[in-house]
Design an enzyme around this catalytic site. Structure first.
Site, PDB file in Angstrom:
ATOM      1  N   SER A 122     -56.439 -46.266 -48.493  1.00 41.01           N
ATOM      2  CA  SER A 122     -57.424 -46.327 -49.583  1.00 41.01           C
ATOM      3  C   SER A 122     -57.770 -44.947 -50.097  1.00 41.01           C
ATOM      4  O   SER A 122     -58.493 -44.830 -51.071  1.00 41.01           O
ATOM      5  CB  SER A 122     -58.734 -46.950 -49.124  1.00 41.01           C
ATOM      6  OG  SER A 122     -58.605 -47.743 -48.027  1.00 41.01           O
ATOM      7  N   HIS A 156     -51.829 -50.049 -52.708  1.00 37.57           N
ATOM      8  CA  HIS A 156     -53.209 -50.262 -52.269  1.00 37.57           C
ATOM      9  C   HIS A 156     -53.732 -51.622 -52.733  1.00 37.57           C
ATOM     10  O   HIS A 156     -53.991 -51.816 -53.924  1.00 37.57           O
ATOM     11  CB  HIS A 156     -54.064 -49.105 -52.827  1.00 37.57           C
ATOM     12  CG  HIS A 156     -55.489 -49.134 -52.404  1.00 37.57           C
ATOM     13  ND1 HIS A 156     -56.482 -48.490 -53.080  1.00 37.57           N
ATOM     14  CD2 HIS A 156     -56.100 -49.737 -51.347  1.00 37.57           C
ATOM     15  CE1 HIS A 156     -57.633 -48.690 -52.469  1.00 37.57           C
ATOM     16  NE2 HIS A 156     -57.429 -49.448 -51.423  1.00 37.57           N
ATOM     17  N   GLU A 168     -53.038 -51.023 -56.550  1.00 39.20           N
ATOM     18  CA  GLU A 168     -52.973 -49.650 -57.081  1.00 39.20           C
ATOM     19  C   GLU A 168     -51.724 -48.995 -56.486  1.00 39.20           C
ATOM     20  O   GLU A 168     -51.522 -49.019 -55.278  1.00 39.20           O
ATOM     21  CB  GLU A 168     -54.244 -48.912 -56.625  1.00 39.20           C
ATOM     22  CG  GLU A 168     -54.545 -47.635 -57.329  1.00 39.20           C
ATOM     23  CD  GLU A 168     -55.907 -47.052 -56.880  1.00 39.20           C
ATOM     24  OE1 GLU A 168     -56.288 -47.197 -55.700  1.00 39.20           O
ATOM     25  OE2 GLU A 168     -56.584 -46.443 -57.733  1.00 39.20           O
ATOM     26  N   ASN A 206     -61.153 -45.516 -55.353  1.00 31.03           N
ATOM     27  CA  ASN A 206     -62.237 -45.073 -54.465  1.00 31.03           C
ATOM     28  C   ASN A 206     -62.906 -43.777 -54.915  1.00 31.03           C
ATOM     29  O   ASN A 206     -64.025 -43.493 -54.481  1.00 31.03           O
ATOM     30  CB  ASN A 206     -61.747 -45.003 -53.022  1.00 31.03           C
ATOM     31  CG  ASN A 206     -61.737 -46.397 -52.424  1.00 31.03           C
ATOM     32  OD1 ASN A 206     -62.686 -47.160 -52.621  1.00 31.03           O
ATOM     33  ND2 ASN A 206     -60.670 -46.753 -51.747  1.00 31.03           N
TER      34      ASN A 206
END
Ligand code: CAA
Length: 299
Positions: A122, A156, A168, A206
């Site tokens: 992440s 991701h 992602e 993130n």
């Protein structure tokens, strides 16, 4: 040795059809090998899979025979050597660089030279993870070294994976365009939409989500509003499906902290400094939904 969870989904790349979009519960229909160092986690994963397939079959979203076939495509294996013939792996261990490096080093030595090595990280640098595929004595400038690292890519997924539409895609510095294309095709074949991000700390998702969650925790820490009012504000005022404190519990407070530390260390920008309350909650082993106590209680 600390017991760690290693979760790998292995697919046969030959069975991935680029651009497949006929999305039902398992559009990719690829055989999967599942490996985890924790038997408990394997049992939990299989039980959840059974429950979700059963629910879809009962409500008519899936034929019972298709649900049965989907389940039968998943085989649990008990060692990394069982992966020596696969076309692709997706690693999904916790956000720990050393652990990921150890796994990628072993995968590179075990898997066929054509296999794609994807990481579900992440926030950690895909470039760093790719560099760990170099075998002892192998130079990053050698043809073999470059070829191995070129097969590593960030893929991701978002929780809950069966529900969330996004994947992602993150190329490291070494990732080849063929690897990127195959990873994209795989995500599309799984019925997902794909966005691309450069390999920066936290990627796009993130780098945006974690400061938001951190600000919510700081609001609580400073007594600006109660837990319930912070979450209610975002749910009812901005139409978020969950408030940020509930979402932090859902992601896992240890995971939120690990991502925030990667963001803060990777950018040296004070806007990413994790809140003290989050650090203390993780110190207390209040990790959120997964262990029953976070901002909320989960009896
Ligand atoms: N696994 C599989 N399916 C699940 C699920 C799970 N854990 N939780 C819920 N679902 C399914 C339900 O079965 C239901 O499916 P059907 O409509 O087919 O019956 C559907 O999702 C809706 O569930 P509910 O009605 O029970 O609850 P809801 O409407 O509140 O939705 C939610 C639940 C989808 C989790 C929603 O609250 C939501 O979208 N929350 C935000 C999720 C989010 O932001 N995820 C990203 C986290 S960040 C991340 O993952 C990456 C990172 O790097 C940190």
């Amino acid at each position: 040795m600390v017991a760690v969870r290693v979760l790998l989904y292995i697919v046969d790349e030959d069975k991935v059809h680029a651009g497949t979009t006929d999305c039902n519960a398992c559009p990719a229909k690829v055989p999967v090998l599942l490996y985890d160092t924790s038997k408990d986690q394997v049992a939990k994963g299989l039980a959840l899979m059974d429950k979700l397939l059963d629910k879809d079959a009962k409500k008519g979203a899936l034929q019972s025979a298709d649900a049965k076939e989907a389940r039968e495509r998943v085989t649990v294996v008990d060692s990394l050597t069982a992966l020596r013939d696969v076309g692709m792996t997706v690693e999904a261990v916790s956000e720990n660089l050393r652990l990921k490096q150890a796994i990628f080093s072993e995968l590179a030595a075990t898997l066929p030279p054509s296999a794609i090595l994807a990481t579900n990280t992440s926030s950690i640098s895909v470039t760093k993870i790719a560099a760990s595929t170099l075998q002892p004595g192998q130079s990053a400038a050698s043809e073999e070294g470059k070829a191995t690292a070129s097969r590593v890519v960030g893929l991701h997924f978002f929780n809950p994976v069966p529900v969330m539409k996004l994947v992602e895609l993150i190329p490291g510095l070494q990732t080849s365009s063929e690897t990127l294309q195959t990873a994209r095709s795989f995500a599309l074949a799984c019925g997902k939409e794909v966005t691309m991000s450069k390999d920066v700390p936290g990627f796009v998702s993130n780098a945006l989500l974690m400061p938001f969650i951190n600000e919510a925790i700081m609001c609580l820490e400073k007594g600006i509003a109660t837990r319930d009012d912070i979450d209610k504000t975002l749910k009812l005022g901005m139409n978020h499906p969950m408030g940020p404190l509930q979402l932090a519990d859902f992601i896992g407070l240890d995971t939120c902290l690990a991502i925030q530390q990667t963001l803060y260390q990777g950018t040296a920008d004070s806007k990413y400094r994790p809140s003290v309350l989050l650090e203390r909650m993780v110190d207390a082993q209040w990790l959120g939904k997964k262990n029953g106590k976070g901002f909320y209680d989960y009896p």
